[in-house]
Design an enzyme around this catalytic site. Sequence first.
Site, PDB file in Angstrom:
ATOM      1  CD  GLU A  50      -2.799  -1.182  -0.101  1.00 27.11           C
ATOM      2  OE1 GLU A  50      -2.966  -0.131  -0.753  1.00 27.11           O
ATOM      3  OE2 GLU A  50      -3.227  -2.284  -0.484  1.00 27.11           O
ATOM      4  CG  HIS A  84      -9.935  -6.692  -6.824  1.00 29.86           C
ATOM      5  ND1 HIS A  84      -9.679  -7.552  -5.781  1.00 29.86           N
ATOM      6  CD2 HIS A  84      -8.973  -5.744  -6.775  1.00 29.86           C
ATOM      7  CE1 HIS A  84      -8.603  -7.143  -5.128  1.00 29.86           C
ATOM      8  NE2 HIS A  84      -8.153  -6.055  -5.710  1.00 29.86           N
TER       9      HIS A  84
HETATM   10  O1  X8Z Z   1      -6.048  -5.803  -3.830  1.00 29.39           O
HETATM   11  C1  X8Z Z   1      -4.855  -5.840  -3.583  1.00 29.39           C
HETATM   12  C2  X8Z Z   1      -4.219  -4.764  -2.718  1.00 29.39           C
HETATM   13  C3  X8Z Z   1      -4.872  -3.467  -2.883  1.00 29.39           C
HETATM   14  S1  X8Z Z   1      -4.487  -2.714  -4.395  1.00 29.39           S
HETATM   15  C4  X8Z Z   1      -4.341  -5.175  -1.273  1.00 29.39           C
HETATM   16  N1  X8Z Z   1      -4.101  -6.857  -4.031  1.00 29.39           N
HETATM   17  C5  X8Z Z   1      -4.669  -7.934  -4.813  1.00 29.39           C
HETATM   18  C6  X8Z Z   1      -5.631  -8.764  -3.983  1.00 29.39           C
HETATM   19  O2  X8Z Z   1      -5.587  -8.691  -2.758  1.00 29.39           O
HETATM   20  O3  X8Z Z   1      -6.425  -9.503  -4.555  1.00 29.39           O
HETATM   21  C7  X8Z Z   1      -2.663  -7.013  -3.840  1.00 29.39           C
HETATM   22  C8  X8Z Z   1      -2.313  -8.303  -4.502  1.00 29.39           C
HETATM   23  C9  X8Z Z   1      -3.509  -8.765  -5.257  1.00 29.39           C
HETATM   24 ZN    ZN Z   2      -2.502  -2.311  -4.789  1.00 28.48          ZN
END
Ligand code: X8Z
Ligand code: ZN
Length: 639
Positions: A405, A533
């Site tokens: 982060e 996401h």
């Molecule tokens: O979503 C994230 C970060 C925030 S940009 C914690 N990541 C992805 C996930 O958790 O799915 C980092 C690695 C992959």
């Molecule tokens: Zn990130």
Amino acid sequence: MNRRTPIALALLLALGAGHSAAAKKPEPESADQFVARVNKSFSDIYNELTSASWLAATYINEDSQRIESAANQRSLTMLNGFLEQAKRYRGHYRADTARALQLIRLSTAMPAPQDPAQLKELTEIVSRLGAAYGAGKYCPDAAKPDACLDIGEISDILADTQGKSYEELERAWKGWHTISVPMRKDYQRFVELTNTGAREMGFANTGDQWRSGYDMSPADFQQESDRLWGQVRPLYEQLQCYAKNKLVQKYGSKGEIDGMIPAHLTGNLWQQDWGALWPLLEPYKGVGSLDINGALAAKRKALFDKLVADAGGAEKLSAVQLAELERKADLESAVAMTRMAESFYTGLGMPALPKSFYANSQLVQPRDRDVVCHASAWPMNTSGDVRIKMCIKPNEEEFTTIYHELGHVYYYLAYKDQPYLFQNGAHDGFHEAIGDTIVLSMTPEYLNSIGLVDKPAVSDEAVINAQMRMALAKVAFMPFGLMIDRWRWGVFDGSIAPENYNKAWWSLKAKYQGVAPADARGEEFFDAGAKYHVPGNTPYTRYFLSHILQFQFYKALCDASGHKGPLYQCNFAGNAEAGRRYWAMLGKGASQPWQQTMKELTGKEEMDGSAVLEYFAPLQAWLTKQNEGKQCGWQAPEA
Ligand code: X8Z
Ligand code: ZN
């Protein structure tokens, strides 16, 4: 939120309405003036939108959703107004102006319809989906609402791969996947609405818009991502095979499904990080202790013990007072972990984080309300007000996530003097790779230097152990990083119809990850929605790209620091030259094609998986040997 959300206030061009025929015809606004006005308008309205989104993510209720949705409506309406006006500048010749004009079209991952009613509907859906994910809970017993489990509690169960039985793990995994069932209808409508918006912007669909952000054609980009996956796939297949055979040793025939890994057995809800399988997969037991979980938990406990001692001892304190001290220790521990991460960056010569960062960030999970715990980094305005939002626990995964982060945060700080439209990553994979590059530098030596592990052992076995630790986070992730948007691209272009959402999800998980659910997952589920996401509408290919890029950046910074020897041994902490070059790259933001930015740091214009392979060469050789004579590969079901 690592890319700001879009912005807008429909300012119509004052084209001389009401002036007399004799009055001079006003000069039309030049392309440069238009871009300047867009930059200023976006900057001006930005803070209002981020404040609304921050409230919606840290205080989930209907009021905050309403406010977020209204702010989004205003900003998307403004954006749509600018998009209409921008049409008159098509074919503009000056490179930076043409680039800025194109970036307006790419400034949101949620292209909104021009129709105000549809635009409003879209913003309401997206706020609802975000809130549903953040507040998502699994209630094993409907009669006991107090016994519901949130994502943190469920993740802890799943990560306890040693302590929990096969059935307990399966129950927790299935439990979390109940939260997304009600999202399916909203998501389907969301797809229709953003596709309308994307078409109005001149894209074939939303996926086509997402693939247009890479300074190459969408088709070339898709091919490029296939090429990169082809480079690293053999390494992943070796890791998958090794893990699967270990699971079979532990669970017998239930440890695999046609050569695939059962989804609830990797220690992670989405099988994207296999770190929790360390006890099963550690190559050489106890060689070079890398028990970072233990070390962080011990530090947290020491903080608590001190607080209790300072307050006169546990016997003098009530249960409520003790609970308050637990809470205080959680926060102190989270701040201490964040300070350690900050020190890496300041050690490279980057600035200290502003006071407002510690004052306003959410570092631990509040006790009294629902929040989105999924970690994110926020530029609250366009001039350096930065925050993170996490629910930090004292464990290794959270610790490395803080470094991740802060990579976003330092990018925001480095490019804050660029015009608004250039305040972004060179491409979105760059943004995700900044902090992870630092994580690669968290070698056993570095971890020892910050007091988390003993002096590192020096042996071939210790190298393999250290490599396995990294691979369970990085290599395990790669196919997951790809499959999510393979699914969404198909959903957006219609090749995956709503009645096949879940079937397509699992056939892509099978194809790329070699992972399968223990029981059939029919269309009564919406398993994609159980990953942040998807309801949060964050494009995901960026993370796959980041897992390639971070090894290239790492290699470049290691070279800059004068590192000699195998790549995996490099720790560039404290190296001013590496820091200077990194900061220079960050400062460029999105002001030029990413290929140029890449060249300035690495000497090459291409993304390239060969640094991944160079880094993991010892582990790949070791895995290949371990897998000799073993059953590898898997049969994915028909798509
Ligand atoms: O979503 C994230 C970060 C925030 S940009 C914690 N990541 C992805 C996930 O958790 O799915 C980092 C690695 C992959
Ligand atoms: Zn990130």
